[in-house]
Design a protein around this motif. Structure first.
Motif, PDB file in Angstrom:
ATOM      1  N   ASP A 303       0.831  -1.209   0.000  1.00  0.00           N
ATOM      2  CA  ASP A 303       0.000   0.000   0.000  1.00  0.00           C
ATOM      3  C   ASP A 303       0.862   1.255   0.000  1.00  0.00           C
ATOM      4  O   ASP A 303       0.544   2.240  -0.686  1.00  0.00           O
ATOM      5  CB  ASP A 303      -0.922  -0.004   1.211  1.00  0.00           C
ATOM      6  CG  ASP A 303      -1.965  -1.101   1.137  1.00  0.00           C
ATOM      7  OD1 ASP A 303      -2.346  -1.479   0.012  1.00  0.00           O
ATOM      8  OD2 ASP A 303      -2.387  -1.589   2.210  1.00  0.00           O
ATOM      9  N   ALA A 306       2.364   1.820  -3.514  1.00  0.00           N
ATOM     10  CA  ALA A 306       1.347   2.357  -4.420  1.00  0.00           C
ATOM     11  C   ALA A 306       1.071   3.828  -4.126  1.00  0.00           C
ATOM     12  O   ALA A 306       0.899   4.643  -5.048  1.00  0.00           O
ATOM     13  CB  ALA A 306       0.069   1.532  -4.303  1.00  0.00           C
ATOM     14  N   LYS A 309       3.890   6.140  -5.438  1.00  0.00           N
ATOM     15  CA  LYS A 309       3.861   6.334  -6.886  1.00  0.00           C
ATOM     16  C   LYS A 309       2.835   7.376  -7.318  1.00  0.00           C
ATOM     17  O   LYS A 309       2.976   7.989  -8.372  1.00  0.00           O
ATOM     18  CB  LYS A 309       3.576   5.003  -7.580  1.00  0.00           C
ATOM     19  CG  LYS A 309       4.701   3.987  -7.437  1.00  0.00           C
ATOM     20  CD  LYS A 309       4.366   2.686  -8.124  1.00  0.00           C
ATOM     21  CE  LYS A 309       5.522   1.689  -8.009  1.00  0.00           C
ATOM     22  NZ  LYS A 309       5.223   0.400  -8.673  1.00  0.00           N
ATOM     23  N   GLU A 310       1.823   7.603  -6.491  1.00  0.00           N
ATOM     24  CA  GLU A 310       0.748   8.520  -6.849  1.00  0.00           C
ATOM     25  C   GLU A 310       0.885   9.899  -6.216  1.00  0.00           C
ATOM     26  O   GLU A 310       0.462  10.906  -6.793  1.00  0.00           O
ATOM     27  CB  GLU A 310      -0.607   7.922  -6.446  1.00  0.00           C
ATOM     28  CG  GLU A 310      -0.935   6.624  -7.156  1.00  0.00           C
ATOM     29  CD  GLU A 310      -2.233   6.016  -6.649  1.00  0.00           C
ATOM     30  OE1 GLU A 310      -2.839   6.624  -5.721  1.00  0.00           O
ATOM     31  OE2 GLU A 310      -2.642   4.957  -7.144  1.00  0.00           O
ATOM     32  N   SER A 338       4.163  -5.257  -7.196  1.00  0.00           N
ATOM     33  CA  SER A 338       3.511  -6.094  -6.185  1.00  0.00           C
ATOM     34  C   SER A 338       4.117  -7.490  -6.154  1.00  0.00           C
ATOM     35  O   SER A 338       4.139  -8.142  -5.092  1.00  0.00           O
ATOM     36  CB  SER A 338       2.013  -6.176  -6.471  1.00  0.00           C
ATOM     37  OG  SER A 338       1.782  -6.675  -7.780  1.00  0.00           O
TER      38      SER A 338
END
Length: 419
Positions: A303, A306, A309-310, A338
Motif C-alpha cells: 500500500d 502504491a 507512486k501517486e 507487487s
C-alpha cells in the motif's frame, strides 16, 4: 558737496533697514530660546526623588553580560551563571543565556519591574537545565521564540509554557519552540517516560495553540503519544529527525491543516500504514521527508509503494530504498512491483518479537516458581518424606498380600480364618 548730500539719505536708509533686520532676528532668536530655556529650567527643577523613583535600567547592563541597546540584544554566554540576571535592561529583544549552569528555572524567572515587555527571542540552550517549573516564562508578553535545546530536562512541568493553571491562563505568545537534544540520562528520568513528559507540556490546555514551529530533534523518541499534537492546530513545521520512531500508528495529523513540512528522517520507520497515509494525503500544504529509514520491503509495504507512486507529498521519494530483507536491500521503492513484495515463510519481525517476549515471560514465571520452591524447601522435603513413607507402607501391604497368595498354607489359613 551736492553729491555728498545726495548720498546721505540713501546711506541712512540702509542703516535703518539693517537695524530693523537685526531687531527682527534678535526677537526671533529670543522667542525660540524661551521654550527651550523654560524646559531646561523645568527639567532642572525636577526633584531628585522623582528621578530615583524609577530605576535607571535602560542604560545598565549586568556585569556578566554584553549589551547592545542599538541591536536590542543582551548576551550572557558561557559565564557559569546559576540564575537569570536580575538587572536585565527592559529594552532587550534578543536574550542569549547559553552555556551556563542554570540547573533550575523557577516560576517567574523573568518577572521584572519594569517588565521585559519587548523580549521576543530567548535562547537557553546548553545551560545544564534539569528542571523547568510551572510559569517559568510568565510576564513575557512578546516572547515568540524559545530555545531549550541541549539541556538534560529531567523535569519539564506540564505548565511550563502556560503558567500555574493552563485552563485559565492566557495562551502563550510562542511561535517557535526548539526542544532538540533535551532527553535526560536514563538514571534521571524518575520512572517517567520522556515521551509522556514532553507530551504533557505540549497538550496542557490551549497554551501553545499559536505555535507554528516545533523541533524535537535527536531525543531518542520511540513513539509519539496519542493526541500529542491535538492542541497545536496552528503548527506549520514539525521536525522529528534523528529519533527512534518505529511507527506513527498512534499519532494523528488530521487537525494540522496548516502543516507545511514534516521531517521524519533518520528514524526507525519500517512501513507507513493506510491510516497514516490517508491523513498525510488529506493535508493540503504538507511536504513530508522520509529519508534514511530502514524500510522493510515485504507484502506489508504494498500500500505504501502504491501511495508513493501517486502522491506528490513526499519530497525526494526517488531516494527511498529498502533495508530489509537482505535480497531487497538498496532496491528503490518506486521501482517495486507487487510481485516483488512477498512475505517469507519465516516469522515476520513483529511476530518474532512477540515470541521473544513470550519466552521472556515464561522464563520469568519459571524463575519465580524455582524461587518459591527454594523458599519452601524444608516443607517440600517433609512432604516428600511423607509421600515416600506412605508409598512404602502401601507397597509393603501389596507385598504381604502377594506372599499370602503365593503360599498354599497361608492361603488355607486365611480362608479358615475368614470362615
Amino acid at each position: 558737496m551736492p553729491g555728498g548730500c545726495s548720498r546721505g539719505p540713501a546711506a541712512g536708509d540702509g542703516r535703518l533697514r539693517l537695524a530693523r533686520l537685526a531687531l527682527v532676528f534678535l526677537g526671533w532668536v529670543s522667542s525660540s530660546s524661551l521654550p527651550s530655556s523654560a524646559s531646561s529650567s523645568t527639567s532642572s527643577a525636577l526633584p531628585v526623588s522623582a528621578a530615583s523613583a524609577q530605576p535607571q535600567l535602560p542604560g545598565r547592563c549586568p556585569p556578566a553580560c554584553e549589551c547592545s541597546e542599538a541591536a536590542r540584544t543582551v548576551k550572557c554566554v558561557n559565564r557559569n551563571l546559576t540564575e537569570v540576571p536580575a538587572d536585565l535592561p527592559p529594552y532587550v529583544r534578543n536574550l542569549f543565556l547559553t552555556g551556563n549552569q542554570l540547573a533550575v528555572l523557577p516560576a517567574g524567572a523573568f518577572a521584572r519591574r519594569p517588565p521585559l515587555a519587548e523580549l521576543a527571542a530567548l535562547n537557553l540552550s546548553g545551560s545544564h537545565l534539569e528542571e523547568v517549573r510551572a510559569g517559568a516564562f510568565e510576564h513575557l508578553p512578546s516572547l515568540r521564540q524559545l530555545d531549550l535545546s541541549h539541556n538534560p530536562l529531567a523535569d519539564l512541568s506540564p505548565f511550563a509554557f502556560s503558567g500555574g493553571n493552563a485552563s485559565v491562563a492566557a495562551p502563550s505568545p510562542l511561535v517557535e519552540l526548539l526542544l532538540n537534544r533535551i532527553v535526560p540520562p536514563a538514571a534521571e528520568r524518575q520512572n517517567r517516560s520522556f515521551e509522556g513528559t514532553v507530551a504533557a507540556a505540549l497538550r496542557a490546555g490551549h497554551a501553545l495553540r499559536g505555535l507554528r514551529r516545533l523541533e524535537l530533534v535527536s531525543n531518542h523518541l520511540l513513539y509519539l503519544p496519542r493526541n500529542v499534537l491535538a492542541q497545536l492546530p496552528g503548527l506549520r513545521h514539525l521536525d522529528l529527525r534523528n529519533n527512534s520512531l518505529v511507527s506513527l500508528t498512534y499519532v494523528s495529523f488530521r487537525n494540522l491543516t496548516h502543516l507545511e513540512s514534516l521531517h521524519l528522517e533518520n528514524n526507525a520507520l519500517k512501513v507507513l500504514h493506510n491510516g497514516t497515509l490517508a491523513e498525510l494525503q488529506s493535508l493540503p500544504h504538507v511536504r513530508v521527508f522520509l529519508d534514511d529509514n530502514p524500510w522493510v520491503c515485504d507484502c506489508h509495504m504494498a500500500d505504501m509503494v502504491a501511495w508513493l507512486k501517486e502522491t506528490e507529498v513526499v519530497q525526494g521519494k526517488a531516494r527511498l530504498t529498502c533495508a530489509f530483507p537482505e535480497k531487497m536491500r538498496n532496491r528503490v521503492l518506486l521501482e517495486l512491483d507487487s510481485s516483488d513484495l512477498e512475505c517469507d515463510p519465516i516469522l515476520p519481525p513483529s511476530l518474532q518479537t512477540s515470541y521473544v517476549f513470550l519466552g521472556i515471560v515464561l522464563a520469568l514465571i519459571g524463575a519465580i516458581f524455582l524461587l518459591v520452591l527454594y523458599l519452601n524447601r524444608k516443607g517440600i522435603k517433609k512432604w516428600m518424606h511423607n509421600i515416600r513413607d506412605a508409598c512404602r507402607d502401601h507397597m509393603e501391604g501389596y507385598h504381604y498380600r502377594y506372599e499370602i497368595n503365593a503360599d498354599p498354607r497361608l492361603t488355607n489359613l486365611s480362608s479358615n480364618s475368614d470362615v
